[in-house]
Motif scaffolding. Structure first.
Motif, short mmCIF file in Angstrom:
data_model
loop_
_atom_site.label_atom_id
_atom_site.label_comp_id
_atom_site.label_asym_id
_atom_site.label_seq_id
_atom_site.Cartn_x
_atom_site.Cartn_y
_atom_site.Cartn_z
N ASP A 1 0.87 -1.17 0.00
CA ASP A 1 0.00 0.00 0.00
C ASP A 1 0.91 1.22 0.00
N LEU A 2 1.09 1.82 -1.17
CA LEU A 2 1.94 3.00 -1.31
C LEU A 2 1.06 4.20 -1.59
N ASP A 3 0.99 5.12 -0.67
CA ASP A 3 0.17 6.34 -0.80
C ASP A 3 -1.30 6.00 -1.12
N GLY A 4 -1.83 4.98 -0.48
CA GLY A 4 -3.24 4.63 -0.68
C GLY A 4 -3.52 3.83 -1.93
N GLN A 5 -2.48 3.52 -2.71
CA GLN A 5 -2.64 2.73 -3.93
C GLN A 5 -2.07 1.34 -3.68
N LEU A 6 -2.71 0.30 -4.23
CA LEU A 6 -2.23 -1.06 -4.06
C LEU A 6 -1.35 -1.47 -5.24
N TRP A 7 -0.15 -1.95 -4.93
CA TRP A 7 0.83 -2.35 -5.94
C TRP A 7 1.32 -3.76 -5.61
N GLN A 8 1.38 -4.62 -6.60
CA GLN A 8 1.87 -5.98 -6.40
C GLN A 8 3.30 -6.08 -6.92
N VAL A 9 4.18 -6.69 -6.11
CA VAL A 9 5.58 -6.88 -6.51
C VAL A 9 5.62 -8.02 -7.53
N ILE A 10 6.12 -7.71 -8.75
CA ILE A 10 6.23 -8.77 -9.76
C ILE A 10 7.69 -9.15 -9.99
N TRP A 11 8.63 -8.32 -9.50
CA TRP A 11 10.06 -8.61 -9.63
C TRP A 11 10.80 -7.72 -8.65
N PHE A 12 11.86 -8.24 -8.05
CA PHE A 12 12.70 -7.40 -7.20
C PHE A 12 14.13 -7.94 -7.21
N GLN A 13 15.07 -7.04 -6.89
CA GLN A 13 16.48 -7.44 -6.85
C GLN A 13 17.21 -6.53 -5.88
N HIS A 14 18.00 -7.13 -5.00
CA HIS A 14 18.86 -6.35 -4.11
C HIS A 14 20.08 -5.94 -4.91
N HIS A 15 20.47 -4.67 -4.80
CA HIS A 15 21.58 -4.15 -5.60
C HIS A 15 22.52 -3.36 -4.71
N LYS A 16 23.80 -3.71 -4.75
CA LYS A 16 24.82 -3.00 -3.97
C LYS A 16 25.71 -2.26 -4.95
N PRO A 17 25.51 -0.93 -5.07
CA PRO A 17 26.38 -0.17 -5.96
C PRO A 17 27.80 -0.12 -5.37
N GLY A 18 28.75 0.30 -6.17
CA GLY A 18 30.15 0.39 -5.71
C GLY A 18 30.28 1.25 -4.48
N LYS A 19 29.61 2.37 -4.45
CA LYS A 19 29.61 3.25 -3.29
C LYS A 19 28.18 3.43 -2.83
N GLY A 20 27.99 3.67 -1.58
CA GLY A 20 26.65 3.95 -1.08
C GLY A 20 25.98 2.72 -0.50
N ASN A 21 24.72 2.92 -0.13
CA ASN A 21 23.96 1.87 0.53
C ASN A 21 23.32 0.91 -0.47
N THR A 22 22.99 -0.27 0.02
CA THR A 22 22.28 -1.25 -0.79
C THR A 22 20.85 -0.75 -1.04
N VAL A 23 20.37 -0.99 -2.27
CA VAL A 23 19.00 -0.61 -2.61
C VAL A 23 18.26 -1.85 -3.11
N VAL A 24 16.94 -1.76 -3.13
CA VAL A 24 16.10 -2.84 -3.66
C VAL A 24 15.39 -2.28 -4.88
N ARG A 25 15.74 -2.82 -6.05
CA ARG A 25 15.06 -2.43 -7.28
C ARG A 25 13.85 -3.33 -7.43
N SER A 26 12.75 -2.77 -7.95
CA SER A 26 11.55 -3.60 -8.09
C SER A 26 10.72 -3.15 -9.28
N LYS A 27 9.90 -4.08 -9.75
CA LYS A 27 8.85 -3.78 -10.73
C LYS A 27 7.55 -4.01 -9.97
#
Length: 189
Positions: free
Chosen positions: A16-42
């Motif tokens: 539930d993002l800002d009152g809208q319903l979104w279903q995760v269809i793909w996700f990937q944890h990504h660690k760039p060379g510098k900075g924090n780990t992020v989670v990319r998703s569709k």
């Protein structure tokens, strides 16, 4: 609303993002060379079907929506609605054609399907990956006719038109992929 960490995302989770319903269809944890780990998703908008890419910071809390998935039996079409019956409570539910969407192309009366509900509102219909349907009409295939790459149009018993190999005839039961409508094979028997 319950919250979950972006580290715990799974395919099929509804957010539930800002009152809208979104279903995760793909996700990937990504660690760039510098900075924090992020989670990319569709994410797929549950009501409109729109798909967007979204990146979350790792270990951020997001609201998850409770989606109740119930097995229901499709009974019949009533005007612009499809009537389903809950297989445990025998309660009948009218689901609008917009919510049923493309699933209508692969559903026969008395067939079971998963119905996803949020606060007792139907969100979408989930069919098996493939279904068995009968071909009600197709032109006879001509031996040696390869001008159409070996396929021809055929009409399923639900009214949906798909492409099948030239040797398939009317009355043949076939297996069809419910995600893209592709022919998967002939059912013998």
């Amino acid at each position: 609303m319950p919250t979950i960490s972006t580290n715990d995302l799974k395919n099929g989770t509804v957010l539930d993002l800002d009152g809208q319903l979104w279903q995760v269809i793909w996700f990937q944890h990504h660690k760039p060379g510098k900075g924090n780990t992020v989670v990319r998703s569709k994410l797929k908008h549950v009501l409109s079907g729109k798909v967007v890419d979204k990146t979350f910071n790792s270990d951020v809390k997001v609201e998850s929506a409770h989606v109740d998935r119930r097995e229901m039996q499709y009974l019949y079409k009533d005007g612009d609605a499809f009537v389903f019956m809950d297989t445990t409570s025998y309660e009948q539910v009218n689901i609008p054609a917009e919510t049923v969407g493309d699933a209508a192309d692969y559903m026969l009366e008395n067939q079971n399907a998963m119905v996803a509900l949020h606060d007792d509102n139907p969100l979408y219909i989930e069919l098996p990956a493939s279904v068995e349907l009968e071909i009600t009409y197709t032109e006879p295939g001509l031996q040696g006719d390869r001008s159409s790459a070996g396929t021809k149009p055929a009409t399923l018993e639900t009214g949906k038109q798909i492409q099948v190999p030239l040797f398939i005839e009317a009355g043949t039961k076939v297996k069809v992929d419910t995600r893209d409508g592709s022919y998967l094979g002939r059912i013998n028997g």
